[in-house]
Design a protein around this motif. Structure first.
Motif, mmCIF file in Angstrom:
data_model
loop_
_atom_site.group_PDB
_atom_site.id
_atom_site.type_symbol
_atom_site.label_atom_id
_atom_site.label_comp_id
_atom_site.label_asym_id
_atom_site.label_seq_id
_atom_site.Cartn_x
_atom_site.Cartn_y
_atom_site.Cartn_z
ATOM 1 N N PHE A 151 53.419 -8.617 -17.478
ATOM 2 C CA PHE A 151 53.737 -8.877 -18.928
ATOM 3 C C PHE A 151 53.712 -8.426 -20.241
ATOM 4 C CE2 PHE A 151 52.665 -12.028 -14.967
ATOM 5 C CZ PHE A 151 53.323 -12.562 -15.192
ATOM 6 N N PHE A 152 54.232 -8.652 -20.756
ATOM 7 C CA PHE A 152 54.235 -8.410 -22.239
ATOM 8 C C PHE A 152 54.053 -8.852 -23.135
ATOM 9 C CE2 PHE A 152 58.297 -8.518 -21.303
ATOM 10 C CZ PHE A 152 58.745 -8.789 -22.670
ATOM 11 N N THR A 153 53.278 -8.990 -25.065
ATOM 12 C CA THR A 153 53.198 -10.000 -25.401
ATOM 13 C C THR A 153 52.175 -8.626 -26.791
ATOM 14 O OG1 THR A 153 52.205 -11.665 -26.531
ATOM 15 C CG2 THR A 153 51.069 -10.358 -25.464
ATOM 16 N N GLY A 154 52.885 -9.354 -27.875
ATOM 17 C CA GLY A 154 52.849 -8.778 -29.330
ATOM 18 C C GLY A 154 52.386 -9.688 -30.508
ATOM 19 N N THR A 155 52.309 -9.460 -31.731
ATOM 20 C CA THR A 155 52.135 -10.398 -33.232
ATOM 21 C C THR A 155 53.347 -9.788 -33.255
ATOM 22 O OG1 THR A 155 50.885 -9.084 -33.914
ATOM 23 C CG2 THR A 155 49.836 -10.108 -32.750
#
Length: 215
Positions: free
Chosen positions: A92-96
């Protein structure tokens, strides 16, 4: 008319899914992510010969989360993305917005282009990451990608994928599901539709690895 057409498509997918599910399960590593604009599924064949990138607009995901909440079910963005696409995520990955802009700037640097704040499309992002997988894994830029890592994901996972992409130069398919999803669909209907759509797309990629962009 659009709802009637969608009903027909759902029925067709259910029929096709029955036959697909009877076959061998496609062998993909599944990555789920989110940005300030989209939920993202990246499916990578284990031999790195093919990559599928599919996005769902963030507003559709947020609407899906609200409907789930009304039924007493709580889900964060990554959980909702996984729920909709249906496959269990491996990473999983996420970012602003700022983190995605930073990655865009790094990728533009590799192209000798000055990043002026106009973020590349999902298609361009995917193409650039694959094209520059080698330099990304071997330079300070890996930290920019590493900053996007979320649960069940660390820098080594990202480095391993970049190395595989560099060596294989995979065929890529990119889909924007916002082009055909209907905002008024119920949560159950949307999940059923997206789960079956995902299986059909991965099955087709497994059988015929073409280079196509779908939007």
């Amino acid at each position: 008319m659009k709802i009637r057409r969608m009903s027909f498509i759902v029925i067709l997918l259910m029929i096709c899914f029955f036959f697909v599910s009877c076959g061998q399960e496609p062998d993909f590593s599944i990555w789920y992510g989110s940005s300030d604009r989209n939920g993202i599924m990246i499916a990578i064949e284990k031999d790195f010969s093919a990559v599928v990138v599919a996005t769902i607009p963030l507003e559709i995901i947020q609407g899906y989360q609200r409907v789930l909440a009304d039924t007493g079910k709580q889900s964060d963005t990554l959980g909702a993305v996984q729920h909709l696409f249906g496959r269990k995520g491996d990473h999983f990955f996420t970012g602003t917005a700022q983190q995605w802009d930073r990655l865009a700037s790094v990728l533009m640097d590799f192209e000798d282009i000055v990043y002026e704040g106009v973020r590349p499309s999902v298609e361009a992002f995917a193409r650039l990451v694959i094209a520059h997988a080698g330099p990304l894994s071997k330079s300070d830029a890996i930290g920019t990608l590493g900053a996007l890592a979320s649960v069940e994901t660390d820098l080594k996972d990202i480095e391993r994928v970049l190395k595989g992409l560099e060596e294989s130069k995979p065929r890529v398919r990119i889909y924007d599901t916002g082009r055909f999803l209907v905002q008024g669909m119920s949560a159950d209907r949307m999940r059923t539709y997206m789960n079956q759509w995902t299986e059909l797309v991965l099955h087709e990629v497994k059988q015929n690895r073409g280079v196509e962009i779908h939007d």
